[in-house]
Write an enzyme that holds these catalytic residues in place. Structure first.
Site, PDB file in Angstrom:
ATOM      1  CB  ALA A 236      -0.915  -0.004   1.224  1.00 21.95           C
ATOM      2  CB  THR A 284       2.853   0.311   5.201  1.00 21.12           C
ATOM      3  OG1 THR A 284       4.120   0.090   5.851  1.00 21.12           O
ATOM      4  CG2 THR A 284       1.722   0.036   6.160  1.00 21.12           C
ATOM      5  CG  ASP A 285       6.413   2.443  -0.049  1.00 25.46           C
ATOM      6  OD1 ASP A 285       7.520   2.008   0.343  1.00 25.46           O
ATOM      7  OD2 ASP A 285       6.261   2.975  -1.158  1.00 25.46           O
ATOM      8  CB  SER A 286       9.388   3.429   3.654  1.00 23.30           C
ATOM      9  OG  SER A 286       9.997   4.173   4.698  1.00 23.30           O
ATOM     10  CB  THR A 287       5.876   3.809   8.331  1.00 23.48           C
ATOM     11  OG1 THR A 287       6.942   3.330   9.153  1.00 23.48           O
ATOM     12  CG2 THR A 287       4.974   2.671   7.914  1.00 23.48           C
TER      13      THR A 287
END
Length: 586
Positions: A236, A284-287
């Site tokens: 995401a 997730t992509d990098s938070t």
């Protein structure tokens, strides 16, 4: 349990289902919460390993490219110390070099598409995943299925398979087939789809602004097809899709409609899980990106991303702090027990899908050193060479300058422009040496100079200032008489956190020999190794070549073609003229 463990994409047998159920039942709350995290690799000190595995119980870890034997040794330590086998991930977008330093740089995805042959999607996946698996990696963040719709986008670019949804789909299909063969869990990204906006989600919530129906038949169709065919993971992105969010939730507020996919329940639960029927794992992509942090405090975003539908979090500012945020979010009701359990079961299901429990029992989670022989193999090198030969694209040669030869244009003024301004970089010297070997007399421009333009206003002229001023105010004939041809090589790779990917001229007062003011005086040959859209800034180029990838095999192919020993075979997967007629005709 709302998850179909026996169906798409997990297809678990009874033994694997039993492992998931029994393992889940044995977990404490702390262990469940730990499974949600996929931090970056830290180190192998005993205290760190124990903290990751015994105290935080992390479910996975992402590694960056290190020497292959070092990665194997590192991963053995972590896997041996972890109660539950870990998901070990890497970025495998363009080859095995995303996993190990010795790995193969195959090609950027757009270079694969420029060949026009979908087998190169498969070969990209085969090389990347085989070399990653040899190091002990079991999860890859690829293939990218974004559509390169906007030439101004600074991050999608050559990382995509181009602007044709059909080509993107077919290349991704090949990659996924190869990943399955190598026992790697692939991840399609970045849902709901990058490449439409001209901005970078590293710096803000970018926006996919297509209408819902248009999104469905482009990005949506790619996701729908690959989900139906069994892709196990979706990443995401921190990308909003307001039309889709409003379609799912008509009364949604304007602000919430622009929540990124990673924090949007309408997009994750309504579209991805509902409309597209995805039953696998969402990460997730990098938070660390601003796109994740823009809409709410991190303390809320950490548990909220799981509540909205993500199953794992990639990266942390402070892992201990994020674990605390997750626990507090669960305590305060931001993260429900139902959603926590759902996420953990999907994580365990992916581990079972990869046969990690059986491998742990056999001691084969990290393979033996013998498999490292597959890294950068002769077959991989041959495939890379073949792909490069078919990818390099002649976009224009309006004055029929090619082929180049020292007999026609002996003296070459060479300007190599890279992301960072520096003199005599290895890449620049490589280009010069290639021209030298062809018999040209080459002058390589030094782009870095220690000069404060304001010093001129004081009346003081230092030797460096005098040199720069002499260049700026030299007469035309004095410069042009020294050269027969100018060659500009642009090696400006797409990088995170950049607002634009444009040619960065090194000039003083807008003048000097860095800019192609001499294009009306002598032939100008331009080669781009890392961005197909540089004609926008150099429309006056007589010859313009897109290579898409800057590895050695591709540079070999570029020079074979420039010198006329090989024909150009690539077909641009995007509009290299950026919709500008002047770029085409000048």
């Amino acid at each position: 349990m709302s998850i179909n463990l026996r169906g798409n994409p997990f297809y678990l047998n009874e033994q694997s289902v039993r492992w998931v159920e029994e393992t889940f039942s044995s977990l404490s709350l702390d262990e469940k919460i730990g499974q949600l995290f996929c931090p970056a690799f830290s180190n192998t000190e005993k205290e760190t390993v124990t903290h990751f595995t015994d105290e935080l119980h992390v479910g996975g870890m992402m590694v960056r490219a290190l020497p292959a034997d070092q990665i194997q040794d590192t991963l053995r330590i972590y896997q041996e110390n972890s109660k539950i086998p870990m998901l070990i991930s890497a970025n495998l977008e363009s080859g095995g070099d995303g996993a190990v330093q010795e790995g193969t740089s195959f090609a950027m995805p757009e270079g694969c598409s420029a060949t026009g042959d979908v087998k190169n999607g498969y070969r990209l996946g085969k090389v990347a995943c085989q070399e990653a698996a040899a190091a002990g990696i079991n999860w890859g963040y690829a293939p990218i299925v974004d559509i390169d719709r906007n030439y101004r986008n600074p991050i999608t670019n050559i990382r995509s398979f181009g602007n044709d949804p059909g080509m993107v789909l077919e290349m991704a299909r090949g990659y996924l087939r190869a990943a399955s063969e190598e026992g790697i869990a692939p991840t399609i990204k970045h849902f709901p789809g990058d490449g439409d906006d001209e901005r970078d989600q590293h710096l803000l919530v970018s926006v996919n602004s297509l209408g819902y129906e248009e999104w469905l038949v482009s990005y949506g169709e790619i996701y729908r097809t690959l989900i139906a065919e069994g892709v196990p993971c979706v990443m995401a992105g921190h990308i909003a899709q307001p039309a889709a969010a409003r379609h799912v939730k008509p009364d949604i507020s304007d602000r919430e409609a622009f929540y990124p996919g990673s924090l949007s329940k309408p997009l994750l639960t309504g579209v991805l899980r509902g409309e597209l029927q995805f039953n696998g794992l969402i990460v997730t992509d990098s938070t660390l990106m601003v796109g994740f942090l823009q809409m709410m405090p991190r303390k809320k975003a950490v548990p909220y991303c799981i509540e909205c539908g993500c199953d794992m979090m990639l990266f942390n500012r402070s892992l201990d702090e994020d674990v605390r945020y997750m626990k507090e979010g669960y305590r305060d009701g931001i993260l429900s027990e139902e959603r926590l359990n759902d996420a953990v079961i999907r994580i365990l299901a992916l581990k079972a899908f990869l046969h990690l429990p059986e491998k742990k029992e056999k001691g084969t989670l990290v393979p033996g050193t013998d498999l490292l022989a597959t890294v950068n193999s002769d077959r991989s090198k041959r495939w890379v060479k073949e792909c490069a030969d078919h990818a390099v694209t002649l976009v224009k040669d309006n004055r029929h300058i090619l082929p180049m030869s020292p007999e026609k244009t002996k003296r070459v003024y060479l300007n190599v422009i890279e992301n960072q301004v520096a003199n005599n970089t290895p890449f620049a010297l490589d280009i010069k040496n290639r021209l030298d070997r062809e018999g040209f007399e080459v002058t390589l421009r030094e782009r870095e100079f220690d000069f404060d333009p304001n010093i001129i206003l004081t009346g003081e002229i230092t030797p460096e200032a005098a040199k720069v001023m002499a260049e700026i105010f030299a007469n035309t004939e004095e410069f042009v008489s020294q050269y027969d041809l100018c060659m500009i090589v642009l090696n400006m790779e797409t990088v995170s956190n950049a607002t634009v990917v444009r040619v960065a001229w090194k000039v003083v007062y807008g003048m000097g020999n860095d800019i192609p003011w001499y294009s009306g005086e002598m032939p100008l040959v331009v080669v781009s190794t890392a961005n197909p859209y540089h004609l926008l800034d150099i429309p006056m180029a007589d010859v313009y070549v897109n290579a898409y990838t800057g590895n050695q095999a591709t540079l070999d192919a570029v020079f074979e073609k420039l010198m006329g020993r090989s024909e150009f075979k690539g077909v641009s997967p995007v509009d290299a003229f950026c919709g500008h007629e002047d770029c085409r005709v000048l």
